[in-house]
Enzyme design. Structure first.
Site, PDB file in Angstrom:
ATOM      1  N   HIS A  74       0.830  -1.213   0.000  1.00  0.00           N
ATOM      2  CA  HIS A  74       0.000   0.000   0.000  1.00  0.00           C
ATOM      3  C   HIS A  74       0.862   1.260   0.000  1.00  0.00           C
ATOM      4  O   HIS A  74       1.339   1.705   1.043  1.00  0.00           O
ATOM      5  CB  HIS A  74      -0.893  -0.012   1.254  1.00  0.00           C
ATOM      6  CG  HIS A  74      -1.974   1.029   1.239  1.00  0.00           C
ATOM      7  ND1 HIS A  74      -3.208   0.810   1.806  1.00  0.00           N
ATOM      8  CD2 HIS A  74      -2.027   2.282   0.732  1.00  0.00           C
ATOM      9  CE1 HIS A  74      -3.963   1.888   1.653  1.00  0.00           C
ATOM     10  NE2 HIS A  74      -3.265   2.790   1.009  1.00  0.00           N
ATOM     11  N   HIS A 193     -10.874   0.875   1.533  1.00  0.00           N
ATOM     12  CA  HIS A 193     -10.570   1.963   2.476  1.00  0.00           C
ATOM     13  C   HIS A 193     -11.832   2.112   3.322  1.00  0.00           C
ATOM     14  O   HIS A 193     -12.800   2.749   2.919  1.00  0.00           O
ATOM     15  CB  HIS A 193     -10.265   3.250   1.690  1.00  0.00           C
ATOM     16  CG  HIS A 193     -10.056   4.460   2.543  1.00  0.00           C
ATOM     17  ND1 HIS A 193      -8.898   5.202   2.519  1.00  0.00           N
ATOM     18  CD2 HIS A 193     -10.850   5.071   3.455  1.00  0.00           C
ATOM     19  CE1 HIS A 193      -8.997   6.211   3.379  1.00  0.00           C
ATOM     20  NE2 HIS A 193     -10.183   6.159   3.944  1.00  0.00           N
ATOM     21  N   ASP A 319       1.212   2.532   3.686  1.00  0.00           N
ATOM     22  CA  ASP A 319       0.317   3.633   3.295  1.00  0.00           C
ATOM     23  C   ASP A 319       1.130   4.922   3.069  1.00  0.00           C
ATOM     24  O   ASP A 319       0.673   6.020   3.395  1.00  0.00           O
ATOM     25  CB  ASP A 319      -0.792   3.860   4.325  1.00  0.00           C
ATOM     26  CG  ASP A 319      -1.936   4.709   3.771  1.00  0.00           C
ATOM     27  OD1 ASP A 319      -1.923   5.032   2.562  1.00  0.00           O
ATOM     28  OD2 ASP A 319      -2.849   5.073   4.547  1.00  0.00           O
TER      29      ASP A 319
END
Ligand SMILES: [Zn+2]
Length: 453
Positions: A74, A193, A319
Site C-alpha cells: 500500500h 478503504h 500507506d
C-alpha cells in the site's frame, strides 16, 4: 580495485556473487539459520549452510539478516498529477532504500488509474526507473467516484494487481456489493478503504480523550468499525476476496477476527505508524501526525499488535502518502492527511515489534514478505533456487537517526523525524540486481579485480 568503483558497478559486472555468513530467515521454507547464497547472473544458484566456491564478488554478511524481498502492499506514488510530492521514480527509489522489492501503488492519482492506458503508463514509468517492481492497483469505480464500475478485466489484463477506490471509501453499500460481485467475476482482490464518510465528517483526529483536551473535531473508532463490518458482511454475501487497508482500531480487529473464524475470505493490514504512535502525538497540533484513518488510542494500538501476533492482521503496509512541504506545512485542519513511510518501515518495525514487543524475526519477515506475496499473489515472498534473487538484507541492531532530508522520497512528511531506531536495511536485491546497498563491502576475486580494473 580502483577507488570510487561502487558496489553497484561491481555487482552489475560480476558473473558470480557469494553472500556469506548471513542469517537467512525464510518463513515459507521454515528456515532460520546461517545460509550462504550463490548467485550467478542474478539467479540464485546455490543455498547451503556453508558454500566455499570462488565467486567474482564475495560479501561477508555475518551479523546481518537475509530475508526474501520485502513487499509493501500500500503506497501512493502521486504520478500522474502530483509529481511535486512524489514520482514513480522517486517513490520506487524510496522503496529500494527502504528494503522493498515490490510495491503496490494506489489509484488515487490525477487522473485516477481507471483505464488500461493509465495502468500501462505506471508500469512503463516503473520499468524505466528500475528501482522496484511496481504493481498498480486499478480503480474500482470510474474516477473513484463510487458511481460506475471500471472495466476491471481490462485493468487486470494491463497488469493491475487488485482494485480499490483507496483514498475514498465506497460510500454506497449497494455499490460496494456490485464492486465485490464484479471483482469476484474476474478473480480480483478488492482493497477497501473502510471509513464511514459521514462519521468521519470534518474530523481531523481520533475522537477520544485527546480530541477533547485539544478541542479538535474527532473521528470515532466506529467510523472504521461500521465500514469494516459492512464490507466483511458484503464479502461474505458475494464470495469475493476482500482486503482491509490500514486497520487502526480494536473493533475492526475484532470484526476481522470473527469473520476469519467464520471462513470469510478477508485479509487485512495495519501500518507501522499505528503500532508506533497514538493520538497523543497530536498534542502540539502538528500536521505531520494527521492521517486517515487517524492515530488511535493506546488501547487500539495494543489490539493491533495482538492482531499482528495472532494473524488476524495478515500484513504490514506503509500507506506511504507523500505531500509537498507547502501542502503539509499548514495548520492541522487545513493540511492533507497522510505520512510517508517506506524509508522508515523496517526500522520502525524492528524497533517496535522486535526490540520492544519481542516478535520473532520469522514473524516480522512473514508480515513484510511471505504474506504480502500470498495476499497480492505477486510471486516471490520466498527464496527459490533457479529464480532471480530477490532479497532484503538488514542489520537488526544497527542504530540510526531518522533524518527525512536524506530520504529518496520527494516528500518530508515523516512522523518519525529525530527518532533513533534499531534496525537498518543494508542491501536490497530486486530481480537479481542490487538496487540499494549501504555499509557492506564487496570483496572481489583476484581474477575479477584484474578484469574489472
Ligand atoms: Zn486508504
Amino acid at each position: 580495485m580502483n577507488e570510487g568503483i561502487s558496489t553497484g558497478e561491481m555487482w552489475r559486472s560480476a558473473e558470480t556473487i557469494l553472500l556469506r555468513g548471513g542469517r537467512l530467515v525464510d518463513p515459507a521454507a521454515e528456515i532460520d539459520g546461517r545460509q550462504d547464497l550463490f548467485i550467478r547472473r542474478g539467479r540464485l544458484e546455490g543455498m547451503a549452510a556453508e558454500i566455499s566456491r570462488d565467486a567474482d564478488l564475495t560479501f561477508d554478511l555475518s551479523g546481518l539478516v537475509i530475508a526474501p524481498g520485502f513487499g509493501d502492499a500500500h503506497v501512493h506514488l502521486r504520478e500522474p498529477g502530483n509529481e511535486d510530492a512524489e514520482t514513480i521514480a522517486s517513490g520506487s527509489l524510496a522503496a529500494a532504500r527502504g528494503g522493498f522489492t515490490r510495491i503496490a501503488c494506489m489509484p488515487n492519482t490525477q487522473p485516477s488509474l481507471d483505464t488500461r492506458g493509465q495502468i500501462e503508463y505506471v508500469l512503463r514509468q516503473a520499468q524505466a526507473a528500475g528501482h522496484a517492481r511496481v504493481y498498480p492497483v486499478g480503480a474500482a469505480t470510474r474516477g473513484r467516484e463510487g458511481a460506475q464500475l471500471t472495466e476491471m478485466h481490462e485493468l487486470q489484463a494491463a497488469g493491475a494487481v487488485a482494485v480499490s477506490d483507496d483514498g475514498n471509501p465506497i460510500a454506497s453499500s449497494r455499490m460496494m456489493r456490485r464492486v465485490l460481485e464484479y471483482a469476484r467475476t474476474w478473480g480480483m482482490l478488492l482493497i477497501t478503504h473502510a471509513e464511514d464518510p459521514e462519521l468521519v465528517g470534518e474530523g481531523v483526529m481520533h475522537e477520544g480523550y485527546w480530541s477533547t483536551v485539544l478541542g479538535l473535531q474527532g473521528i470515532p473508532a466506529a467510523a472504521e468499525g461500521i465500514a469494516v463490518a459492512r464490507d466483511v458482511r458484503l464479502a461474505e454475501l458475494t464470495g469475493a476476496r476482500l482486503h482491509v487497508a490500514h486497520v487502526s482500531t480494536r473493533e475492526a480487529v475484532e470484526t476481522i477476527r470473527a469473520a476469519k473464524a467464520r471462513g470469510v475470505a478477508v485479509t487485512a493490514e495495519t501500518a507501522p505508524h499505528y503500532i508506533a504512535l497514538t493520538d497523543e502525538a497530536l498534542k502540539d497540533y502538528e500536521s505531520v501526525y494527521r492521517v486517515n484513518p487517524p492515530l488511535r488510542s493506546a488501547e487500539d494500538r495494543e489490539a493491533l499488535i495482538a492482531g499482528l501476533r495472532d494473524g488476524t492482521l495478515d500484513i504490514l503496509a506503509t500507506d506511504h502518502a507523500p505531500h509537498t512541504v507547502v501542502a503539509k506545512d499548514q495548520e492541522l485542519a487545513a493540511a492533507p492527511p497522510g505520512m510517508i513511510g517506506m524509508e522508515t518501515a523496517v526500522g520502525v518495525t524492528l524497533e517496535v515489534l522486535r526490540h520492544r514487543e519481542g516478535l520473532s524475526l520469522t514473524e516480522i519477515v512473514a508480515l513484510w514478505a511471505t504474506r504480502p506475496a500470498q495476499v497480492l499473489g505477486w510471486g516471490g515472498g520466498r527464496l527459490k533456487l533457479g529464480e532471480d534473487a530477490d532479497l532484503t538484507i538488514f542489520d537488526e541492531e544497527a542504530s540510526w537517526q531518522v533524518e527525512p532530508e536524506r530520504f529518496a522520497s520527494r516528500a518530508r512528511n515523516c512522523p518519525f523525524r529525530g527518532w533513533t531506531l534499531r534496525g537498518r536495511v543494508r542491501m536490497t536485491v530486486c530481480g537479481g540486481r542490487l538496487t540499494h546497498s549501504e555499509g557492506v563491502t564487496a570483496c572481489p576475486s583476484e581474477r575479477f579485480q584484474t578484469e574489472f580494473s
